[in-house]
Design a protein around this motif. Structure first.
Motif, PDB file in Angstrom:
ATOM      1  N   GLN A   8       0.863  -1.180   0.000  1.00 58.65           N
ATOM      2  CA  GLN A   8       0.000   0.000   0.000  1.00 58.65           C
ATOM      3  C   GLN A   8       0.902   1.234   0.000  1.00 58.65           C
ATOM      4  OE1 GLN A   8      -3.572  -0.084   0.206  1.00 58.65           O
ATOM      5  NE2 GLN A   8      -3.139  -2.212  -0.295  1.00 58.65           N
ATOM      6  N   VAL A   9       0.544   2.238  -0.797  1.00 59.27           N
ATOM      7  CA  VAL A   9       1.302   3.485  -0.838  1.00 59.27           C
ATOM      8  C   VAL A   9       0.364   4.622  -0.469  1.00 59.27           C
ATOM      9  CG1 VAL A   9       2.655   5.071  -2.253  1.00 59.27           C
ATOM     10  CG2 VAL A   9       2.869   2.602  -2.599  1.00 59.27           C
ATOM     11  N   PHE A  10       0.793   5.432   0.472  1.00 60.92           N
ATOM     12  CA  PHE A  10       0.031   6.596   0.924  1.00 60.92           C
ATOM     13  C   PHE A  10       0.815   7.829   0.511  1.00 60.92           C
ATOM     14  CE2 PHE A  10      -0.387   2.973   3.673  1.00 60.92           C
ATOM     15  CZ  PHE A  10      -1.751   2.763   3.663  1.00 60.92           C
ATOM     16  N   GLY A  11       0.251   8.622  -0.379  1.00 61.35           N
ATOM     17  CA  GLY A  11       0.933   9.806  -0.872  1.00 61.35           C
ATOM     18  C   GLY A  11       1.546   9.566  -2.243  1.00 61.35           C
ATOM     19  N   ASP A  12       2.362  10.506  -2.657  1.00 64.31           N
ATOM     20  CA  ASP A  12       3.004  10.500  -3.968  1.00 64.31           C
ATOM     21  C   ASP A  12       4.513  10.360  -3.774  1.00 64.31           C
ATOM     22  OD1 ASP A  12       4.064  11.060  -6.472  1.00 64.31           O
ATOM     23  OD2 ASP A  12       2.991  12.950  -6.708  1.00 64.31           O
ATOM     24  N   LYS A  13       5.090   9.295  -4.304  1.00 66.46           N
ATOM     25  CA  LYS A  13       6.517   9.031  -4.126  1.00 66.46           C
ATOM     26  C   LYS A  13       7.399  10.165  -4.643  1.00 66.46           C
ATOM     27  CE  LYS A  13       6.186   3.998  -4.346  1.00 66.46           C
ATOM     28  NZ  LYS A  13       6.644   2.804  -5.090  1.00 66.46           N
ATOM     29  N   LYS A  60       1.896   9.075  14.696  1.00 62.79           N
ATOM     30  CA  LYS A  60       0.835   9.801  15.413  1.00 62.79           C
ATOM     31  C   LYS A  60       1.423  10.963  16.207  1.00 62.79           C
ATOM     32  CE  LYS A  60      -3.450   9.839  17.406  1.00 62.79           C
ATOM     33  NZ  LYS A  60      -3.671  11.271  17.498  1.00 62.79           N
ATOM     34  N   TYR A  61       2.573  10.744  16.825  1.00 64.28           N
ATOM     35  CA  TYR A  61       3.241  11.789  17.591  1.00 64.28           C
ATOM     36  C   TYR A  61       3.610  12.976  16.694  1.00 64.28           C
ATOM     37  CZ  TYR A  61       6.875  14.107  20.348  1.00 64.28           C
ATOM     38  OH  TYR A  61       7.633  15.042  21.006  1.00 64.28           O
ATOM     39  N   VAL A  62       4.209  12.690  15.535  1.00 64.54           N
ATOM     40  CA  VAL A  62       4.584  13.762  14.600  1.00 64.54           C
ATOM     41  C   VAL A  62       3.333  14.489  14.114  1.00 64.54           C
ATOM     42  CG1 VAL A  62       5.604  14.258  12.330  1.00 64.54           C
ATOM     43  CG2 VAL A  62       6.743  12.665  13.892  1.00 64.54           C
ATOM     44  N   LEU A  63       2.298  13.739  13.733  1.00 59.28           N
ATOM     45  CA  LEU A  63       1.058  14.356  13.257  1.00 59.28           C
ATOM     46  C   LEU A  63       0.434  15.237  14.333  1.00 59.28           C
ATOM     47  CD1 LEU A  63      -1.135  14.695  11.112  1.00 59.28           C
ATOM     48  CD2 LEU A  63      -2.220  12.633  12.024  1.00 59.28           C
ATOM     49  N   SER A 174       0.647  16.239   6.378  1.00 59.65           N
ATOM     50  CA  SER A 174      -0.280  15.807   7.434  1.00 59.65           C
ATOM     51  C   SER A 174      -1.299  14.813   6.899  1.00 59.65           C
ATOM     52  CB  SER A 174      -1.010  17.013   8.031  1.00 59.65           C
ATOM     53  OG  SER A 174      -0.103  17.903   8.611  1.00 59.65           O
ATOM     54  N   GLN A 175      -1.808  15.048   5.688  1.00 56.81           N
ATOM     55  CA  GLN A 175      -2.811  14.155   5.111  1.00 56.81           C
ATOM     56  C   GLN A 175      -2.234  12.761   4.844  1.00 56.81           C
ATOM     57  OE1 GLN A 175      -6.163  14.932   4.829  1.00 56.81           O
ATOM     58  NE2 GLN A 175      -6.220  12.712   4.616  1.00 56.81           N
ATOM     59  N   VAL A 176      -0.997  12.689   4.387  1.00 56.86           N
ATOM     60  CA  VAL A 176      -0.357  11.385   4.167  1.00 56.86           C
ATOM     61  C   VAL A 176      -0.255  10.632   5.489  1.00 56.86           C
ATOM     62  CG1 VAL A 176       1.795  10.223   3.494  1.00 56.86           C
ATOM     63  CG2 VAL A 176       0.884  12.085   2.087  1.00 56.86           C
ATOM     64  N   LEU A 177       0.151  11.331   6.544  1.00 54.45           N
ATOM     65  CA  LEU A 177       0.234  10.688   7.860  1.00 54.45           C
ATOM     66  C   LEU A 177      -1.144  10.212   8.319  1.00 54.45           C
ATOM     67  CD1 LEU A 177       2.712  13.026   9.802  1.00 54.45           C
ATOM     68  CD2 LEU A 177       3.226  11.055   8.355  1.00 54.45           C
ATOM     69  N   LYS A 178      -2.164  11.047   8.123  1.00 54.68           N
ATOM     70  CA  LYS A 178      -3.541  10.670   8.499  1.00 54.68           C
ATOM     71  C   LYS A 178      -4.020   9.453   7.706  1.00 54.68           C
ATOM     72  CE  LYS A 178      -5.181  15.312   9.585  1.00 54.68           C
ATOM     73  NZ  LYS A 178      -6.054  16.411   9.136  1.00 54.68           N
ATOM     74  N   ASP A 179      -3.733   9.433   6.411  1.00 51.24           N
ATOM     75  CA  ASP A 179      -4.145   8.297   5.566  1.00 51.24           C
ATOM     76  C   ASP A 179      -3.494   7.005   6.035  1.00 51.24           C
ATOM     77  OD1 ASP A 179      -5.671  10.077   4.107  1.00 51.24           O
ATOM     78  OD2 ASP A 179      -4.299  10.115   2.389  1.00 51.24           O
ATOM     79  N   PHE A 180      -2.216   7.057   6.372  1.00 53.14           N
ATOM     80  CA  PHE A 180      -1.528   5.876   6.882  1.00 53.14           C
ATOM     81  C   PHE A 180      -2.163   5.407   8.190  1.00 53.14           C
ATOM     82  CE2 PHE A 180       1.586   3.917   9.685  1.00 53.14           C
ATOM     83  CZ  PHE A 180       1.963   2.831   8.919  1.00 53.14           C
ATOM     84  N   LEU A 181      -2.431   6.352   9.096  1.00 56.25           N
ATOM     85  CA  LEU A 181      -3.026   5.981  10.388  1.00 56.25           C
ATOM     86  C   LEU A 181      -4.424   5.402  10.216  1.00 56.25           C
ATOM     87  CD1 LEU A 181      -1.842   9.007  12.551  1.00 56.25           C
ATOM     88  CD2 LEU A 181      -1.021   6.638  12.685  1.00 56.25           C
ATOM     89  N   THR A 182      -5.191   5.971   9.308  1.00 56.69           N
ATOM     90  CA  THR A 182      -6.542   5.451   9.053  1.00 56.69           C
ATOM     91  C   THR A 182      -6.473   4.012   8.543  1.00 56.69           C
ATOM     92  OG1 THR A 182      -7.386   7.668   8.572  1.00 56.69           O
ATOM     93  CG2 THR A 182      -8.653   5.803   7.694  1.00 56.69           C
TER      94      THR A 182
END
Length: 186
Positions: A8-13, A60-63, A174-182
């Motif tokens: 799975q890839v979250f964001g744009d490489k 989560k800490y960074v976000l 932030s959105q990439v981090l949120k997508d990964f956490l979700t």
């Protein structure tokens, strides 16, 4: 976390992404391979499997820090300085050369800042990024990631010792981090 046997890839490489591949060697779903992508460059120790609950907690800490204050990774003494100058200041601030300097007191190499500046900007996720020094710098609109591979056994000859920088909009980061956490939490 969903049981998937595919990457799975979250964001744009090409700017910033987190790539997750489940570990097929481990009988536990809590392990996998995580790769950060910054400007089309992968950051990972390929031999190292990641314990996902720890990685998740670090993300989560960074976000949370960014959401609480987008300028959390800002230091005014770095304004107007190049990526190379900032990296050098951060690394010299932690260098053994400064052994006579007492931690917690102003460090002359950091322009009078104390050692907390190094740790404020240092990205600590898990052991899969141990070969790298990775620092986060932010303002209200963007986040810049500075990184350098310091372990010649875990990075390519073209990458070893070279400083890289990638700037992305802080909302995108932030959105990439949120997508990964979700994904992780589903």
């Amino acid at each position: 976390m969903r049981a998937l046997n595919q990457t799975q890839v979250f964001g744009d490489k090409s700017s910033f992404a987190i790539e997750f591949t489940p570990s097929l060697e481990s009988p536990f779903p809590k392990y996998g391979y995580v790769r950060l992508w910054l400007g089309q460059k992968p950051i990972i120790n390929e031999d190292e499997v990641c314990y996902l609950p720890s990685f998740r907690s670090s993300i989560k800490y960074v976000l949370d820090k960014i959401l609480l204050n987008p300028t959390t990774f800002h230091t005014s003494r770095f304004e107007g300085k190049s990526a190379q100058e900032i990296y050098k200041m951060l690394m010299q601030g932690r260098s053994i050369v400064n052994a006579k300097w007492t931690m917690g007191t102003p460090n002359p190499i950091l322009g009078g800042l104390d050692d907390s500046v190094y740790f404020k900007h240092l990205l600590r996720l898990d052991e899969t990024i141990d070969p790298y020094y990775i620092f986060l710098l932010s303002d209200e609109q963007s986040l810049t990631v500075l990184w350098k591979c310091a372990d010649k056994h875990n990075c390519s000859p073209q990458e070893f010792g070279k400083l890289f920088a990638q700037t992305v909009p802080i909302l995108y980061f932030s959105q990439v981090l949120k997508d990964f956490l979700t994904f992780f939490d589903s």
